[in-house]
Design an enzyme around this catalytic site. Structure first.
Site, PDB file in Angstrom:
ATOM      1  CB  CYS A   2      -0.566  -0.539   1.543  1.00 22.66           C
ATOM      2  SG  CYS A   2      -2.006  -0.912   1.061  1.00 22.66           S
ATOM      3  NE  ARG A  27       4.518   1.977  -1.449  1.00 20.37           N
ATOM      4  CZ  ARG A  27       5.304   1.090  -0.535  1.00 20.37           C
ATOM      5  NH1 ARG A  27       6.632   1.647  -1.503  1.00 20.37           N
ATOM      6  NH2 ARG A  27       4.792   1.236   0.565  1.00 20.37           N
ATOM      7  CD1 TRP A  74      -1.996  -6.278  -2.037  1.00 22.09           C
ATOM      8  CD2 TRP A  74      -1.664  -5.823  -3.918  1.00 22.09           C
ATOM      9  NE1 TRP A  74      -1.925  -7.677  -3.224  1.00 22.09           N
ATOM     10  CE2 TRP A  74      -1.761  -7.321  -4.170  1.00 22.09           C
ATOM     11  CE3 TRP A  74      -1.076  -4.612  -5.120  1.00 22.09           C
ATOM     12  CZ2 TRP A  74      -1.168  -8.434  -4.879  1.00 22.09           C
ATOM     13  CZ3 TRP A  74      -0.618  -5.585  -5.662  1.00 22.09           C
ATOM     14  CH2 TRP A  74      -0.940  -7.176  -6.064  1.00 22.09           C
ATOM     15  CG  ASN A  98       2.055  -0.463   3.660  1.00 19.21           C
ATOM     16  OD1 ASN A  98       1.436  -1.490   3.445  1.00 19.21           O
ATOM     17  ND2 ASN A  98       3.143   0.059   3.511  1.00 19.21           N
ATOM     18  N   GLY A  99       0.724  -2.270   5.620  1.00 19.07           N
ATOM     19  CA  GLY A  99       0.971  -3.614   7.195  1.00 19.07           C
ATOM     20  C   GLY A  99      -0.216  -4.322   7.225  1.00 19.07           C
ATOM     21  CD  GLU A 480      19.638 -17.751   2.914  1.00 17.50           C
ATOM     22  OE1 GLU A 480      19.299 -19.013   1.966  1.00 17.50           O
ATOM     23  OE2 GLU A 480      20.000 -16.597   2.722  1.00 17.50           O
ATOM     24  CE  LYS A 484      22.085 -14.446   1.591  1.00 15.54           C
ATOM     25  NZ  LYS A 484      20.944 -15.438   0.542  1.00 15.54           N
ATOM     26  CD  GLU A 487      25.689 -14.147  -1.396  1.00 18.46           C
ATOM     27  OE1 GLU A 487      24.733 -15.087  -0.745  1.00 18.46           O
ATOM     28  OE2 GLU A 487      25.764 -14.271  -2.053  1.00 18.46           O
ATOM     29  CG  HIS A 503      27.423 -38.772  12.293  1.00 13.41           C
ATOM     30  ND1 HIS A 503      27.706 -39.985  12.947  1.00 13.41           N
ATOM     31  CD2 HIS A 503      26.289 -38.032  13.321  1.00 13.41           C
ATOM     32  CE1 HIS A 503      25.849 -40.236  14.016  1.00 13.41           C
ATOM     33  NE2 HIS A 503      25.711 -38.880  13.686  1.00 13.41           N
ATOM     34  CE  LYS A 603      19.792  -9.658  -6.076  1.00 14.34           C
ATOM     35  NZ  LYS A 603      19.588 -10.336  -5.227  1.00 14.34           N
TER      36      LYS A 603
HETATM   37  C1  F6R Z   1      22.417 -16.077  -2.296  1.00 18.98           C
HETATM   38  C2  F6R Z   1      22.616 -16.008  -4.022  1.00 18.98           C
HETATM   39  C3  F6R Z   1      22.233 -16.773  -4.346  1.00 18.98           C
HETATM   40  C4  F6R Z   1      21.120 -17.085  -4.947  1.00 18.98           C
HETATM   41  C5  F6R Z   1      20.865 -18.249  -6.368  1.00 18.98           C
HETATM   42  C6  F6R Z   1      20.349 -17.862  -6.846  1.00 18.98           C
HETATM   43  O1  F6R Z   1      22.121 -14.574  -1.640  1.00 18.98           O
HETATM   44  O2  F6R Z   1      21.348 -15.028  -4.018  1.00 18.98           O
HETATM   45  O3  F6R Z   1      22.728 -18.037  -3.888  1.00 18.98           O
HETATM   46  O4  F6R Z   1      19.635 -17.425  -4.636  1.00 18.98           O
HETATM   47  O5  F6R Z   1      21.652 -17.497  -7.597  1.00 18.98           O
HETATM   48  O6  F6R Z   1      19.616 -16.756  -7.737  1.00 18.98           O
HETATM   49  P1  F6R Z   1      17.974 -17.479  -8.571  1.00 18.98           P
HETATM   50  O7  F6R Z   1      17.015 -16.817  -7.184  1.00 18.98           O
HETATM   51  O8  F6R Z   1      17.791 -16.034  -9.293  1.00 18.98           O
HETATM   52  O9  F6R Z   1      17.308 -18.701  -9.486  1.00 18.98           O
END
Ligand code: F6R
Length: 608
Positions: A2, A27, A74, A98-99, A480, A484, A487, A503, A603
């Site tokens: 929203c 949005r 929304w 909003n929310g 995860e 993070k 990386e 193990h 990305k």
């Molecule tokens: C980690 C990260 C990557 C993506 C992976 C898949 O922070 O961003 O591991 O998750 O490259 O990318 P998508 O989701 O665009 O298929």
């Protein structure tokens, strides 16, 4: 998400609010409205559909006044009708929001007992009625708003104007963004600097828990406890705001902080909160009750989101799930029963291995479904059905808001599957939907642990290896967290199933190794804590991510505890994803790495 706009000025505001709302169209919204105070009374115009409908109403019946609030909605609670469109108004106050107000059911019962009965299906109207009840007792608008804001749970942004007050807008931010524009003889409130752009580039970004009182000439900001606070004014580069960092140092931080909002926006697409049930955006081209297996393939963080979903689909829908890394899956050429369901999870929708896995499944006669953030992507185009994550463009290479939005969509799909397969009753569904409704607020509370997390950055930056441990649906969160961390800090980190450590890898543990244990209070807590003590006994420095209950049970041996809110097991993995994001972020910032564009990474991975 929203959009909110408010203007207190010495010139007419209605048309300018409508223009500002137009700038928030990106949005997404399904109805819109504006309220003003003029000639001693409040009035409003609302219309379902696009802003042109609202503008048409306003051209037939113009709204005067130098103070007003506007909203693009929304729908979360109630259909996108005129009655449910904001502003919600009584003879005392008009409110846009909003929310999600999590405790709206309790508030509704309480208000009804005092004779304050809503006319819409929205949670927002409770805010208007609460303020009205206070003002009916003779409480002044400012004090009425202050006391009501304290009573609201959840993640939201709010704006209010009051009958008889032509020089006061109250705004509040708790989980959804809100900014103040300092104009010439006027003050403006908006969901972001884009809304404020035509009026001013002098912007104050409110912080979590802030609320603000605006008059034509000044701004007073208060924190959660109601104490006055000072917030600086910055100059916004509004032309590029859609891809700007706002008041954040990095896109990663901005995107982490957007999560209460992006999750509530994504949820509103999949959940009917008024009826407490899952309502998928489109009819499914397959029947969950006929499936014998669900296959999911994806990469990186999207793969870990899918791993969490395996626990959900198996628990809540009793549906066997095969989940694999797309680069492995595609070359395994696994046998697949014709008519099965294959699901692909991808932020970009362009990941080469995920796309290849999709094409293999299509060749095997599978129904193809995908969860993507980029609606025009190849994966979306090649799917029979697309479940979008609605979190807007994600700029930081390390995925944060898209990951939690993927998890959120997967949770709703698991509940839908459970319902269709007759595993979940209406009551079970309502309980799980309630857990989802509380999620944005819980994420907002998890973000409040940031100072504690930031204080660990120096110690973590010195480590050569960091372990992340979890069990059950928290195990993929450990993976995860490690992903993070490595990386963006370039420090080796490894996620492990807590029970598996002994193990082999426990041989690596000594005094120099931080071990992050992700263990909220759930059925597996005891087991994870035993594994944690095994590590501590070997000198490992434990950083425990848990809730109050878990912290009480954890006992000694722990170097640091990061507290999360207590929550339903369904949403615990989504909440726990936030502190692991922040741990990586703050360590990387301390080390001075290129947080938003870490070395060697892209990305969108469109090559094998
Ligand atoms: C980690 C990260 C990557 C993506 C992976 C898949 O922070 O961003 O591991 O998750 O490259 O990318 P998508 O989701 O665009 O298929």
């Amino acid at each position: 998400m929203c959009g909110i706009v408010g203007i207190v000025s010495n010139k007419p505001v209605a048309d300018r609010i409508a223009d500002a709302l137009k700038r928030l169209e990106y949005r997404g919204y399904d109805s819109a409205g504006i309220a003003t105070f003029h000639d001693g009374k409040m009035d409003r115009r609302r219309a379902p559909g696009k802003l042109t409908n609202l503008k048409e109403c306003m051209s037939k019946e113009p709204l005067g006044g130098n103070i007003g609030i506007g909203h693009t909605r929304w729908a979360t609670h109630g259909a996108p009708t005129k009655e449910n469109a904001h502003p919600h108004m009584t003879n005392r106050v008009a409110v846009v929001h909003n929310g999600i107000i999590e405790n709206f059911r309790e508030l509704k019962v309480e208000l009804a007992a005092d004779g304050y009965v809503p006319v819409s299906e929205t949670d927002t109207e409770m805010v208007a009625l609460l303020v009205t009840r206070e003002m009916d007792k003779g409480v002044a608008p400012f004090d009425a708003a202050a006391s009501v804001i304290k009573r609201l749970d959840g993640a939201f942004a709010l704006a209010m104007i009051f009958n008889g007050e032509e020089n006061l807008i109250i705004g509040a931010r708790q989980g959804a963004p809100l900014a103040v524009g300092h104009g010439d003889g006027e003050m403006i409130l908006g969901s972001d600097a884009i809304a404020l752009a035509p009026f001013t580039n002098k912007v104050t970004y409110l912080e979590e828990g802030d609320w603000v009182a605006l008059t034509k000439s000044d701004m007073r900001v208060f924190d959660r406890q109601g104490s006055p606070v000072t917030r600086s004014i910055s100059t916004a580069n509004t032309g590029a705001e859609l891809v700007s960092k706002g008041n954040h140092r990095h896109f990663m931080s901005k995107e982490i902080y957007e999560q209460p909002d992006t999750i509530s926006h994504t949820l509103s697409h999949y959940v009917n909160f008024s009826e407490q049930r899952i309502q998928l955006p489109q009819a499914l081209p397959f029947d969950f009750s006929k499936l014998t297996k669900l296959t999911i393939a994806s990469c990186g963080g999207s793969y870990y989101a899918a791993m969490i979903a395996k626990y959900w689909f198996e628990k809540y829908a009793r549906l066997p799930v095969e989940v694999d890394i797309a680069s492995e899956f595609r070359y395994r050429e696994p046998p697949m029963e014709e008519g099965g369901l294959a699901l692909f999870v991808s932020q970009s929708g362009e990941t080469a291995d995920t796309l290849a896995a999709l094409r293999y499944c299509a060749s095997q006669g599978q129904h193809i479904a995908s969860i993507v953030n980029v609606a025009e992507s190849t994966i979306a185009r090649e799917s029979d059905i697309v479940f979008p994550t609605l979190c807007g463009p994600e700029i930081c290479v390390a995925s944060t808001k898209a990951t939690t939005a993927q998890q959120t969509v997967l949770a709703t799909l698991a509940i839908a599957a459970g319902k269709q397969r007759g595993v979940l009753s209406d009551q079970d569904e309502a309980e799980l939907v309630d857990a989802l409704a509380k999620l944005p607020g819980a994420i907002s509370k998890a973000l409040a642990s940031e100072p504690k997390i930031a204080s660990l950055n120096k110690a973590l930056s010195k480590a050569k290896d960091v372990f992340y441990l979890g069990r059950g649906a928290l195990y993929p969160v450990a993976l995860e967290g490690a992903l993070k961390f490595k990386e963006i800090t370039y420090i080796h980190a490894e996620g492990y199933a807590a029970g598996e450590l002994k193990h082999g890898p426990i041989a690596l543990i000594d005094e120099s190794v931080p071990v992050v244990v992700v263990a909220p209070s759930d059925a597996l807590l005891e087991k994870t804590l035993s594994n944690m003590h095994e590590v501590a006994a070997r000198g490992g420095k434990i950083i425990l991510i848990t809730d109050e209950k878990g912290a009480k049970q954890a006992g000694g041996d722990i170097s640091e505890i990061i507290l999360m809110p207590e929550a339903h097991p369904l949403v615990q993995p989504i909440i726990a994803t936030v502190p692991v994001q922040l741990l990586a972020y703050h360590t990387a910032v301390f080390m001075g790495t290129d947080v938003d564009q870490p070395r060697n990474l892209a990305k969108s991975v469109t090559v094998e």
